[in-house]
Design a protein around this motif. Sequence first.
Motif, short mmCIF file in Angstrom:
data_model
loop_
_atom_site.label_atom_id
_atom_site.label_comp_id
_atom_site.label_asym_id
_atom_site.label_seq_id
_atom_site.Cartn_x
_atom_site.Cartn_y
_atom_site.Cartn_z
N VAL A 49 98.68 24.89 51.69
CA VAL A 49 98.38 26.21 52.28
C VAL A 49 96.88 26.25 52.59
N ALA A 50 96.56 26.35 53.89
CA ALA A 50 95.15 26.34 54.31
C ALA A 50 94.45 27.65 53.92
N ASN A 51 93.21 27.52 53.49
CA ASN A 51 92.39 28.70 53.24
C ASN A 51 91.88 29.27 54.56
N ALA A 52 91.35 30.50 54.49
CA ALA A 52 90.81 31.15 55.71
C ALA A 52 89.74 30.26 56.33
N GLY A 53 89.84 30.07 57.62
CA GLY A 53 88.85 29.26 58.34
C GLY A 53 89.22 27.80 58.42
N TYR A 54 90.37 27.40 57.81
CA TYR A 54 90.81 26.00 57.85
C TYR A 54 92.24 25.93 58.40
N THR A 55 92.57 24.77 58.89
CA THR A 55 93.95 24.50 59.31
C THR A 55 94.40 23.18 58.65
N PHE A 56 95.71 23.13 58.38
CA PHE A 56 96.27 21.90 57.80
C PHE A 56 96.36 20.83 58.89
N VAL A 57 96.02 19.59 58.52
CA VAL A 57 96.07 18.47 59.46
C VAL A 57 97.27 17.56 59.15
N ASN A 58 97.26 16.97 57.98
CA ASN A 58 98.35 16.05 57.61
C ASN A 58 98.27 15.68 56.13
N TRP A 59 99.33 14.96 55.70
CA TRP A 59 99.35 14.35 54.36
C TRP A 59 99.07 12.87 54.53
N THR A 80 96.76 6.44 54.69
CA THR A 80 97.79 6.29 55.72
C THR A 80 98.55 7.59 55.86
N GLU A 81 98.72 8.06 57.07
CA GLU A 81 99.44 9.32 57.29
C GLU A 81 100.91 9.15 56.94
N VAL A 82 101.43 10.14 56.15
CA VAL A 82 102.85 10.10 55.77
C VAL A 82 103.61 11.30 56.30
N SER A 83 102.89 12.38 56.67
CA SER A 83 103.57 13.55 57.23
C SER A 83 102.56 14.48 57.87
N THR A 84 103.02 15.19 58.92
CA THR A 84 102.16 16.21 59.55
C THR A 84 102.70 17.61 59.25
N ASN A 85 103.70 17.68 58.37
CA ASN A 85 104.26 18.97 57.97
C ASN A 85 103.56 19.47 56.72
N ALA A 86 103.16 20.73 56.73
CA ALA A 86 102.50 21.30 55.56
C ALA A 86 103.43 21.26 54.34
N GLU A 87 104.73 21.42 54.61
CA GLU A 87 105.73 21.28 53.54
C GLU A 87 106.30 19.87 53.63
N TYR A 88 106.00 19.08 52.63
CA TYR A 88 106.38 17.65 52.65
C TYR A 88 107.36 17.39 51.50
N THR A 89 108.57 16.97 51.86
CA THR A 89 109.62 16.73 50.87
C THR A 89 110.00 15.25 50.85
N PHE A 90 110.17 14.72 49.66
CA PHE A 90 110.58 13.31 49.50
C PHE A 90 111.24 13.13 48.14
N THR A 91 111.85 11.97 47.95
CA THR A 91 112.52 11.64 46.68
C THR A 91 111.58 10.85 45.80
N ARG A 118 102.96 8.58 42.89
CA ARG A 118 102.31 8.76 44.20
C ARG A 118 101.05 9.62 44.06
N ASP A 119 100.09 9.31 44.92
CA ASP A 119 98.82 10.05 44.93
C ASP A 119 98.55 10.46 46.38
N LEU A 120 98.82 11.75 46.69
CA LEU A 120 98.77 12.23 48.07
C LEU A 120 97.56 13.15 48.29
N VAL A 121 97.15 13.19 49.54
CA VAL A 121 96.02 14.04 49.93
C VAL A 121 96.45 14.93 51.09
N ALA A 122 96.23 16.24 50.92
CA ALA A 122 96.45 17.19 52.00
C ALA A 122 95.12 17.39 52.71
#
Length: 233
Positions: free
Chosen positions: A195-205, A210-221, A226-230
């Motif tokens: 969830v982006a704070n005011a003045g920011y937009t989400f880019v990717n995970w 390495t990019e794994v998703s461009t959805n702010a809501e990222y679901t996987f099994t 794993r060590d992910l970065v939003a």
Amino acid sequence: PISIYNRTLVANFEAISYTITANANPTEGGSVSGAGSYTYGQTATLTATANTGYHFVNWTDGNAAVSSDATYSFTVNGNRNLIANFQLNTYTISASANPVAGGTINGAGDYTHGQTVTLTATASTGYNFVNWTENGTAISTNATYSFTATDNRTLVANFEAITYTISANANPVEGGTITGAGDYTYGQNVTLNAVANAGYTFVNWTENRTEVSTNAEYTFTATKKRDLVANFR
């Protein structure tokens, strides 16, 4: 002159004595009592007692089965050679996995008394072997469990799903907030929300840059740590 006397004579008889022999087959299968010498018409009673791990099958005389009772009685009218036949006990060794998806079991089946049983528990991907239990009691923590068959047994190989840590961080830290990180067991669904704070937009995970998703809501099994970065901008 000729003298004449009265005479009383006795003809003496004796009952014929017969030999009744009895043996165990196999010798270690059990013991036999009641064999010996009997006179004609007497009742002979033979008793077969199985040793531990064996059970009585039958009495045979020559090749003919004459009784399936361990105690065998008959009227003696001749010599006899009887065999008490014994057989090793057969036991059923059952083994199952808990949970069923946790792994596989080898080695269950039927075994004769005194045989060595070796059960092997193999964990499925994402699970670890915990222990063997019987009637709820832990009996071994070795995945390969060996013992001597002396009775029917029902064993359970217990497995547990591996727990993985799912880490998630915001980049930059002030760019937004993350929910959904934590510990998950193998096969669980993980849902991370950025969830982006005011003045920011989400880019990717990204993971290891390495990019794994461009959805702010990222679901996987969950299948590994794993060590992910939003990423926000």
